[in-house]
Scaffold this active site. Sequence first.
Site, PDB file in Angstrom:
ATOM      1  N   SER A  32      -1.000  20.325 -12.133  1.00 43.06           N
ATOM      2  CA  SER A  32      -1.884  21.885 -12.323  1.00 43.06           C
ATOM      3  C   SER A  32      -1.635  22.758 -11.027  1.00 43.06           C
ATOM      4  CB  SER A  32      -3.078  21.500 -12.638  1.00 43.06           C
ATOM      5  OG  SER A  32      -3.157  20.016 -13.272  1.00 43.06           O
ATOM      6  N   HIS A  63       0.685  23.720 -22.144  1.00 43.21           N
ATOM      7  CA  HIS A  63       1.323  23.336 -20.947  1.00 43.21           C
ATOM      8  C   HIS A  63       2.667  23.382 -21.258  1.00 43.21           C
ATOM      9  CE1 HIS A  63      -1.231  20.268 -18.274  1.00 43.21           C
ATOM     10  NE2 HIS A  63      -1.995  21.453 -18.678  1.00 43.21           N
ATOM     11  N   HIS A  85       0.408  12.237 -19.441  1.00 38.83           N
ATOM     12  CA  HIS A  85      -1.238  11.734 -18.929  1.00 38.83           C
ATOM     13  C   HIS A  85      -1.613  10.676 -19.909  1.00 38.83           C
ATOM     14  CE1 HIS A  85      -0.975  15.784 -17.773  1.00 38.83           C
ATOM     15  NE2 HIS A  85      -1.617  15.227 -16.243  1.00 38.83           N
ATOM     16  N   TYR A  87      -4.401   9.733 -20.654  1.00 40.50           N
ATOM     17  CA  TYR A  87      -5.544  10.447 -21.429  1.00 40.50           C
ATOM     18  C   TYR A  87      -5.034  11.010 -22.755  1.00 40.50           C
ATOM     19  CZ  TYR A  87      -5.075  14.830 -19.439  1.00 40.50           C
ATOM     20  OH  TYR A  87      -4.450  16.132 -18.670  1.00 40.50           O
ATOM     21  N   GLU A  88      -3.668  11.473 -22.853  1.00 38.25           N
ATOM     22  CA  GLU A  88      -3.184  11.883 -23.985  1.00 38.25           C
ATOM     23  C   GLU A  88      -2.892  10.955 -25.085  1.00 38.25           C
ATOM     24  OE1 GLU A  88      -0.111  15.366 -23.172  1.00 38.25           O
ATOM     25  OE2 GLU A  88      -0.298  14.620 -21.153  1.00 38.25           O
ATOM     26  N   ALA A 115      -3.703  17.959  -9.366  1.00 36.33           N
ATOM     27  CA  ALA A 115      -4.964  18.715  -8.897  1.00 36.33           C
ATOM     28  C   ALA A 115      -5.888  17.162  -8.873  1.00 36.33           C
ATOM     29  CB  ALA A 115      -5.398  19.525 -10.096  1.00 36.33           C
ATOM     30  N   MET A 213      -6.327  11.916 -12.414  1.00 32.40           N
ATOM     31  CA  MET A 213      -5.887  11.308 -13.883  1.00 32.40           C
ATOM     32  C   MET A 213      -4.360  11.016 -14.037  1.00 32.40           C
ATOM     33  SD  MET A 213      -8.479  13.471 -16.147  1.00 32.40           S
ATOM     34  CE  MET A 213     -10.304  13.959 -15.603  1.00 32.40           C
ATOM     35  N   SER A 214      -3.583  11.201 -12.885  1.00 34.02           N
ATOM     36  CA  SER A 214      -2.104  11.404 -12.839  1.00 34.02           C
ATOM     37  C   SER A 214      -1.672  10.204 -11.583  1.00 34.02           C
ATOM     38  CB  SER A 214      -1.488  12.683 -13.086  1.00 34.02           C
ATOM     39  OG  SER A 214      -1.770  13.223 -11.751  1.00 34.02           O
ATOM     40  N   ASN A 237     -11.643  20.722  -6.465  1.00 33.97           N
ATOM     41  CA  ASN A 237     -13.221  20.523  -6.803  1.00 33.97           C
ATOM     42  C   ASN A 237     -13.821  19.283  -5.972  1.00 33.97           C
ATOM     43  OD1 ASN A 237     -11.783  19.369  -9.111  1.00 33.97           O
ATOM     44  ND2 ASN A 237     -13.850  18.146  -9.108  1.00 33.97           N
ATOM     45  N   HIS A 249     -13.608  22.296 -16.198  1.00 33.51           N
ATOM     46  CA  HIS A 249     -11.977  22.558 -15.967  1.00 33.51           C
ATOM     47  C   HIS A 249     -11.593  23.917 -15.520  1.00 33.51           C
ATOM     48  CE1 HIS A 249      -7.880  21.729 -16.309  1.00 33.51           C
ATOM     49  NE2 HIS A 249      -7.516  22.480 -17.514  1.00 33.51           N
TER      50      HIS A 249
HETATM   51  N1  HPA Z   1     -11.598  14.311 -11.392  1.00 29.13           N
HETATM   52  C1  HPA Z   1     -10.306  13.781 -11.958  1.00 29.13           C
HETATM   53  N2  HPA Z   1      -9.287  14.589 -12.008  1.00 29.13           N
HETATM   54  C2  HPA Z   1      -9.608  15.716 -11.585  1.00 29.13           C
HETATM   55  C3  HPA Z   1     -10.600  16.202 -10.806  1.00 29.13           C
HETATM   56  C4  HPA Z   1     -11.609  15.402 -10.835  1.00 29.13           C
HETATM   57  O1  HPA Z   1     -12.826  15.817 -10.254  1.00 29.13           O
HETATM   58  N3  HPA Z   1     -10.347  17.560 -10.842  1.00 29.13           N
HETATM   59  C5  HPA Z   1      -8.946  17.561 -11.074  1.00 29.13           C
HETATM   60  N4  HPA Z   1      -8.449  16.590 -11.666  1.00 29.13           N
END
Ligand code: HPA
Length: 276
Positions: A32, A63, A85, A87-88, A115, A213-214, A237, A249
């Site tokens: 990302s 995407h 991913h 989660y997909e 990210a 998550m990746s 974040n 997000h």
């Molecule tokens: N957690 C998981 N995946 C993320 C986050 C997070 O806080 N920020 C960006 N990808």
Amino acid sequence: MEQLMTKLKASAEAIRARIGDQPVEIGIVLGSGLGELGDEIDDAVVIPYRTIPHFPISTVPGHKGQFVFGKLQGRRVACMQGRFHFYEGYGMDQVVYPIQTMKMLGINNLLLTNAAGCVNTGWKPGDLMLIKDQIKLIPDSPLRGPNPDELGERFFDMSNAYDKHLRAYARQCAEKLGIPLHEGVYQLFTGPNFETPAEVRVARLLGADAVGMSTVPEAIAASHMQMRTLGISCLTNMAAGILDQPLNHQEVLETGERVKKSFQLLVKEIVHGWPM
Ligand code: HPA
């Protein structure tokens, strides 16, 4: 396993038919905020994943799901604009299929980007982190099942998953550009939910500096195939519970946007002088 190798060979052959015989030096997975780097590639050959036999199909709207082959900073690269991913709904084996395809194309060097949420309270959103090591407590693996012996051994080492020498080189690049670069441990969570504050506390207790998550399955597959791997996280974040505010997000996207210039500069510098 016969079947996996047959599929990988067909995928790689279809790509070779488009890009020719030139060796490709470095595979890059654009996370990302970095996707635009794919648009800076010279002599680009764009190959949408959906046109490659046996590739998983992208599900995330907006995407991009494509390879961009060509030259970046004078180096021959294969860029993934968009990754798969867990989660997909993909199996971890599907998540790493493109990495295994890269190996079939002769690529032995890999740059993973993402990210991530920042767990280390001494750091701040917008900081960049070189991945030193990773934690996966999810009871699944991209290599679960019969071992594809042609790719690597059944039991394989992960003690240098993020290559020590490449990391030293990446730190030099950051220093040269005056871009601060932390180094830390990345822990995988499945998503799609962000972690709970309690989970983030557990991650910190375990030694994680970032959560995301990746990347982790891809680094496992890369180690299996003895690819030299580097990973960089953009900490978009503070992870859940650190600040007294909910995560969303939007914040991830906004921070990604804010730091993408220096993130891109760093990646380009790293690619430029990547030691083979
Ligand atoms: N957690 C998981 N995946 C993320 C986050 C997070 O806080 N920020 C960006 N990808």
